[in-house]
Motif scaffolding. Structure first.
Motif, mmCIF file in Angstrom:
data_model
loop_
_atom_site.group_PDB
_atom_site.id
_atom_site.type_symbol
_atom_site.label_atom_id
_atom_site.label_comp_id
_atom_site.label_asym_id
_atom_site.label_seq_id
_atom_site.Cartn_x
_atom_site.Cartn_y
_atom_site.Cartn_z
ATOM 1 N N THR A 277 0.839 -1.192 0.000
ATOM 2 C CA THR A 277 0.000 0.000 0.000
ATOM 3 C C THR A 277 0.872 1.239 0.000
ATOM 4 O OG1 THR A 277 -1.839 1.059 1.162
ATOM 5 C CG2 THR A 277 -0.130 0.119 2.537
ATOM 6 N N VAL A 278 0.279 2.367 -0.407
ATOM 7 C CA VAL A 278 0.991 3.638 -0.345
ATOM 8 C C VAL A 278 0.331 4.478 0.736
ATOM 9 C CG1 VAL A 278 1.557 5.763 -1.578
ATOM 10 C CG2 VAL A 278 1.609 3.576 -2.784
ATOM 11 N N ALA A 299 -6.798 6.219 -10.248
ATOM 12 C CA ALA A 299 -5.838 6.426 -11.347
ATOM 13 C C ALA A 299 -4.871 5.251 -11.456
ATOM 14 C CB ALA A 299 -5.052 7.721 -11.142
ATOM 15 N N VAL A 300 -4.693 4.497 -10.350
ATOM 16 C CA VAL A 300 -3.736 3.389 -10.417
ATOM 17 C C VAL A 300 -4.367 2.190 -11.117
ATOM 18 C CG1 VAL A 300 -2.460 4.035 -8.366
ATOM 19 C CG2 VAL A 300 -4.378 2.485 -8.158
ATOM 20 N N ASP A 301 -3.529 1.534 -11.912
ATOM 21 C CA ASP A 301 -3.991 0.354 -12.638
ATOM 22 C C ASP A 301 -3.523 -0.889 -11.878
ATOM 23 O OD1 ASP A 301 -4.737 -1.583 -14.372
ATOM 24 O OD2 ASP A 301 -3.887 -0.625 -16.167
ATOM 25 N N ARG A 302 -4.378 -1.349 -10.951
ATOM 26 C CA ARG A 302 -3.980 -2.476 -10.091
ATOM 27 C C ARG A 302 -3.819 -3.766 -10.882
ATOM 28 N NH1 ARG A 302 -7.708 0.752 -7.094
ATOM 29 N NH2 ARG A 302 -6.920 1.315 -5.041
ATOM 30 N N TYR A 385 3.280 2.982 -9.446
ATOM 31 C CA TYR A 385 2.356 3.941 -8.848
ATOM 32 C C TYR A 385 2.670 5.362 -9.316
ATOM 33 C CZ TYR A 385 -0.363 6.189 -5.096
ATOM 34 O OH TYR A 385 -1.274 6.923 -4.377
ATOM 35 N N ALA A 386 3.960 5.713 -9.299
ATOM 36 C CA ALA A 386 4.374 7.055 -9.719
ATOM 37 C C ALA A 386 4.017 7.281 -11.179
ATOM 38 C CB ALA A 386 5.873 7.223 -9.498
ATOM 39 N N TYR A 486 -4.900 5.552 2.386
ATOM 40 C CA TYR A 486 -3.823 4.743 1.801
ATOM 41 C C TYR A 486 -4.318 4.348 0.414
ATOM 42 C CZ TYR A 486 -2.484 3.946 6.731
ATOM 43 O OH TYR A 486 -2.130 4.109 8.033
ATOM 44 N N THR A 487 -3.398 4.190 -0.550
ATOM 45 C CA THR A 487 -3.801 3.570 -1.800
ATOM 46 C C THR A 487 -3.354 2.120 -1.740
ATOM 47 O OG1 THR A 487 -3.313 5.659 -2.890
ATOM 48 C CG2 THR A 487 -3.826 3.780 -4.294
ATOM 49 N N PHE A 488 -4.294 1.224 -1.499
ATOM 50 C CA PHE A 488 -3.943 -0.198 -1.482
ATOM 51 C C PHE A 488 -3.758 -0.654 -2.917
ATOM 52 C CE2 PHE A 488 -5.595 0.440 2.684
ATOM 53 C CZ PHE A 488 -4.834 -0.412 3.467
ATOM 54 N N LEU A 489 -2.671 -1.385 -3.168
ATOM 55 C CA LEU A 489 -2.345 -1.744 -4.538
ATOM 56 C C LEU A 489 -2.619 -3.220 -4.828
ATOM 57 C CD1 LEU A 489 1.029 0.212 -4.751
ATOM 58 C CD2 LEU A 489 -1.223 0.975 -5.495
ATOM 59 N N THR A 490 -1.921 -4.097 -4.107
ATOM 60 C CA THR A 490 -2.061 -5.523 -4.423
ATOM 61 C C THR A 490 -2.032 -6.374 -3.147
ATOM 62 O OG1 THR A 490 0.329 -5.719 -4.630
ATOM 63 C CG2 THR A 490 -0.898 -5.396 -6.657
#
Lengths: 534, 321
Positions: A277-278, A299-302, A385-386, A486-490
């Motif tokens: 996560t971010v 905006a994030v492409d998980r 993410y960036a 938080y931006t949870f990613l994977t």
């Protein structure tokens, strides 16, 4: 000539030196063939425990092979009795937990196990002089007492619904551990427990060797000898698995791929709660803006991260709870939608500047994102993410550092963090989201502050009613969708390759930490290898 | 000779004390936090109060000089303290591991010296000959090859392709006892790799030394007297050609220690080098200081040894003082 000289030199050196050093270490009279026999298993793991003492935190999440807890977790992560005869009796106010203990259990040195050992274990961990970095997890415990020799009663300071899941932690023998320095005594490296295996040797940095405990109360294991070889380097581990040195190993997905379809080996993919996560710190003018958080969240492409970074071994994460968990709140998935993200930012007044980066009231939409040096997985997540953020007009610069460098900056800067505990949603979410834990050590790194979430995580921990708890954690996940701190990613799958001769194996749902207690060998004591005595 | 040894031993004391203080100072100045290292992943979920308590328990909240003095005074009395990274007394850590490192280093050193000398003498016999050109160019290549790379190459070739030697560890992974036979087979690859990584220096020194000696008057005289080539080569040329190598033996000790660091890691060899790396990255003051004393002592002893050997081999040099 050359080869003979090498051999000659080695032989000469061996004769002179080995006789001195090995004499002290060898075990005369042992007849070790060294080759893998039917009833032995050797697995390669990447991490080594610092200590094998439960008093210092070893095995606190259960499954320690050498020890047993009062309770244990089965393959479906449900609690089952271990050293207790049944699940605890919980008083109506949720403040008193009573455990009846199994009788006739012996430690591997032959001494009987009793209530005094349970009391000793918990009191020692709660003692401030004990260097146990996980003591915070037992904060709820006010007191623990023995009633007779077969009953233990825990009194809590506040109602703590998931408390029973903390009592999977291993029980240490008072008659051994109580007579030495808890922090550095021999018990920390030569433990004695009630578990299915007995530690025969711990060669630090090399391996842990276990022998089946013939008197195990749960029945003697069929895998008589079990070895965990510690091999930090992924490539070396894969190499030694291929050379037949190992019967199984944890591998990164890309290396495990090479073993698929190979003879005699099976690949297992363990589902996990292990998230990346971010953190979006509230004290940062950009990341603290709810519009920016929501924009980044979509905006994030998980899916692309799962495919490109994890080779498909994982799934998109929208919160700390994985999408296939019973605790997951249906409908909180967020699709990748760059146009909607841009719209969010436009509406909130973040206007694109000349270089494509947005600004609002003179503040440039830019902030740094830190990741742990040397952690390739985190680095790749951070870079992806960036790059996704940049497409929405937010300029994130990735920086690498150790925790010493990162920690002082956590208040202002974003961090690529990891975590996850499948045993109970409280274990993760309380420390991750509770506003009054903001900036307390590594708790609530983003200093997330949301009244509705505070109330929900508090309700989730105090209520004994499963339906009420489910509702509370649903609320948390819906709030996180509206205000993502938080931006949870994977969520990352853990991949293992193990010899097929052990039959079809299972895995538990795994936490962030992995490799020692988890993996297909979580229940090695139940394995029935081909050719072993039935 | 005895006086030189005694004087060197005496002067080693302030050096060793200064080195331990240096270790404490550098470790204290390093950005690493011993508490975080101790707590490991558990530290990432621990509360600040828990971490502060750990800091006090480990004694790392004390000022640098106090910590160093406490360590030094108890070390002098024989108590080396507890290793925080290994969770056991420092003396036990060293006792368990030093023997395996010594075994590995000694074997490697013997490989390097014996093989280096033999090849050096053979090459010097016919400078520019086929053997000399082959071995010399191999030696220059080896000088540039990092030990860990050689290690990985050896694992790939001997353990994987040929499957004749084990790829790592002290014993077979499945075995939980240490036997002579197992250690012997497991020692071959790491000792050979470490030895061969040191070999070029010895080879090149001996080759040069013997080549030069063969041109010197005493050797030419010996040849003129009609002595056998073998006697000339081994009795005269090698003896004076060995001199620079004796100095080299001492000065290669530090290199051997750093080489062992990488080789032990590649081959999962449970020696002291792997512990050194862990102690350093975890700011484990007690263990780090004790290991640094050991390493410094090894270097000082190495220098003393080469001076003594030099003095013995060439009486003209004598012993200082």
């Amino acid at each position: 000539m050359r080869a003979r000289s090498v051999r000659g030199g080695v032989a000469l050196a061996l004769a002179t030196v080995l006789s001195i050093t090995a004499a002290a270490c060898s075990n005369p009279g042992s007849s070790d063939k060294g080759s893998a026999s039917a009833d032995s298993a050797v697995v390669g793991i990447a991490y080594e425990p610092d200590s094998l003492s439960p008093l210092l935190g070893y095995g606190k999440d259960g499954n320690s092979k050498i020890f047993d807890g009062l309770l244990a977790l089965d393959g479906n992560m449900e609690l089952k009795p271990a050293l207790a005869t049944a699940l605890p009796d919980v008083a109506d106010d949720g403040l008193t937990y009573t455990y009846k203990l199994r009788q006739g259990v012996k430690f591997s040195d032959g001494e009987p196990f009793g209530a005094k050992d349970v009391v000793f274990t918990y009191r020692t961990i709660l003692d401030k002089k004990t260097n146990n970095p996980s003591r915070t997890e037992l904060d709820a415990v006010k007191d623990v007492e023995a009633v007779g020799d077969d009953t233990v009663v825990f009194t809590l300071a506040y109602p703590y619904a998931p408390f029973a899941r903390r009592t999977v932690l291993p029980i240490a023998p008072e008659h051994v551990a109580g007579r030495q320095d808890v922090n550095s005594g021999s018990f920390t490296t030569r433990p004695i427990g009630t578990g299915p295996y007995v530690l025969t040797k711990w060669s630090k940095g090399e391996k842990l060797s276990f022998r089946a405990n013939p008197g195990y109360w749960g029945g003697a294991p069929k895998v008589k000898r079990f070895t965990m070889a510690i091999i930090k380097d992924d490539d070396v581990r894969a190499t030694r698995l291929r050379s037949g040195d190992l019967d199984g190993a944890i591998l990164p997905p890309n290396l495990a791929e090479g073993f698929e379809g190979g003879s005699g080996l099976s690949t297992y993919t363990a589902k996990t709660y292990d998230y990346r996560t971010v953190t979006l710190p509230t004290h940062n003018k950009v990341a603290g803006d709810r519009a920016v958080r929501r924009a980044l969240d979509i905006a994030v492409d998980r899916e692309a991260m799962v495919d490109a970074i994890l080779n498909g071994a994982g799934k998109p994460a929208y919160g700390p709870v994985p999408t296939d968990s019973e605790w997951f709140a249906e409908g909180t998935e967020r699709a990748h939608d760059l146009d909607a993200a841009k719209k969010f930012l436009d509406e909130a007044g973040w206007k694109p500047g000349k270089d494509g980066v947005r600004t609002k009231d003179g503040v440039r939409a830019a902030f740094p994102l830190w990741y742990l040096t040397g952690d390739k997985l985190r680095q790749e997540h951070a870079l992806a993410y960036a790059s996704d953020a940049r497409k929405a007009g937010i300029d994130i610069t990735t920086e690498a550092g150790t925790w010493e460098v990162i920690q002082p900056r956590m208040k202002q800067d974003a961090v690529l963090a990891g975590g996850g505990s499948p045993a109970d949603p409280d274990f993760d979410q309380y420390t991750l989201l509770k506003s009054d834990l903001a900036g307390d050590g590594f708790n609530n790194m983003a200093r997330y502050d949301n009244k509705a979430v505070d109330a929900a995580v508090e309700a989730g921990r105090r209520s004994g009613d499963p339906a009420a708890r489910k509702a509370a954690y649903d609320t948390v996940q819906r709030e996180l969708a509206k205000d993502p701190g938080y931006t949870f990613l994977t969520h990352i799958d853990h991949v293992y390759v193990v010899g097929s001769r052990f039959g079809a194996l299972t895995t538990q749902v795994e936490p962030h930490d992995h490799g020692l207690a988890s993996g297909p060998w979580w229940n090695v004591e139940k394995w029935t290898p081909e050719g072993a005595d039935k | 000779m005895a006086r030189m040894t005694a004087r060197r031993a005496l002067s080693a004391v302030p050096v060793l004390i200064a080195v331990t203080f240096g270790v404490f100072a550098v470790a204290a100045a390093s950005p690493f936090d011993p508490v975080k290292a101790y707590a490991g992943t558990a530290g990432l979920t621990a509360s600040q109060e828990n971490l502060d308590q750990l800091r006090a328990n480990l004694g790392v909240d004390q000022p640098l000089v106090t910590r160093w003095w406490d360590w030094l005074t108890s070390a002098v009395q024989g108590d080396l303290g507890d290793s925080t990274v290994m969770r056991m007394p420092v003396a036990d850590v060293i006792g368990e591991r030093l023997g395996w490192s010594l075994l590995l280093a000694t074997c490697a050193f013997l490989v390097a010296i014996l093989l280096g000398t033999a090849l050096g003498v053979l090459a010097a016999r016919r400078p520019g000959g086929a053997l000399d050109r082959c071995v010399s160019s191999a030696a220059y290549t080896l000088e540039a090859a990092p030990a860990f790379w050689l290690g990985l190459l050896a694992i790939w070739f001997f353990a994987l392709e040929l499957d004749i030697l084990p790829a790592g560890g002290l014993t077979d992974a499945a075995s939980d006892t240490v036997t002579f036979g197992q250690v012997a087979t497991h020692l071959v690859l790491p000792a050979a790799v470490l030895g061969i990584s040191q070999l070029p220096w010895f080879f090149l020194y001996v080759r040069q030394g013997v080549t030069d000696a063969l041109d010197e008057d005493p050797v030419r005289g010996a040849r003129a007297r009609g002595l056998r080539e073998r006697t000339v080569l081994l009795g005269h040329a090698l003896r004076s050609g060995m001199l620079p190598m004796l100095t080299l033996i001492g000065s290669r000790v530090p290199e051997l220690i750093t080489g062992a660091l990488l080789v032990e890691t590649v081959f999962s060899w449970p020696g002291i080098a792997a512990a050194t790396v862990q102690a350093a990255t975890s700011v484990d003051f007690s263990l780090l200081a004790a290991l640094t004393v050991l390493a410094t002592a090894a270097v000082l002893l190495g220098n003393l040894l080469s001076d003594l050997l030099y003095g013995l081999a060439d009486p003209r040099v004598g012993f200082d003082g």
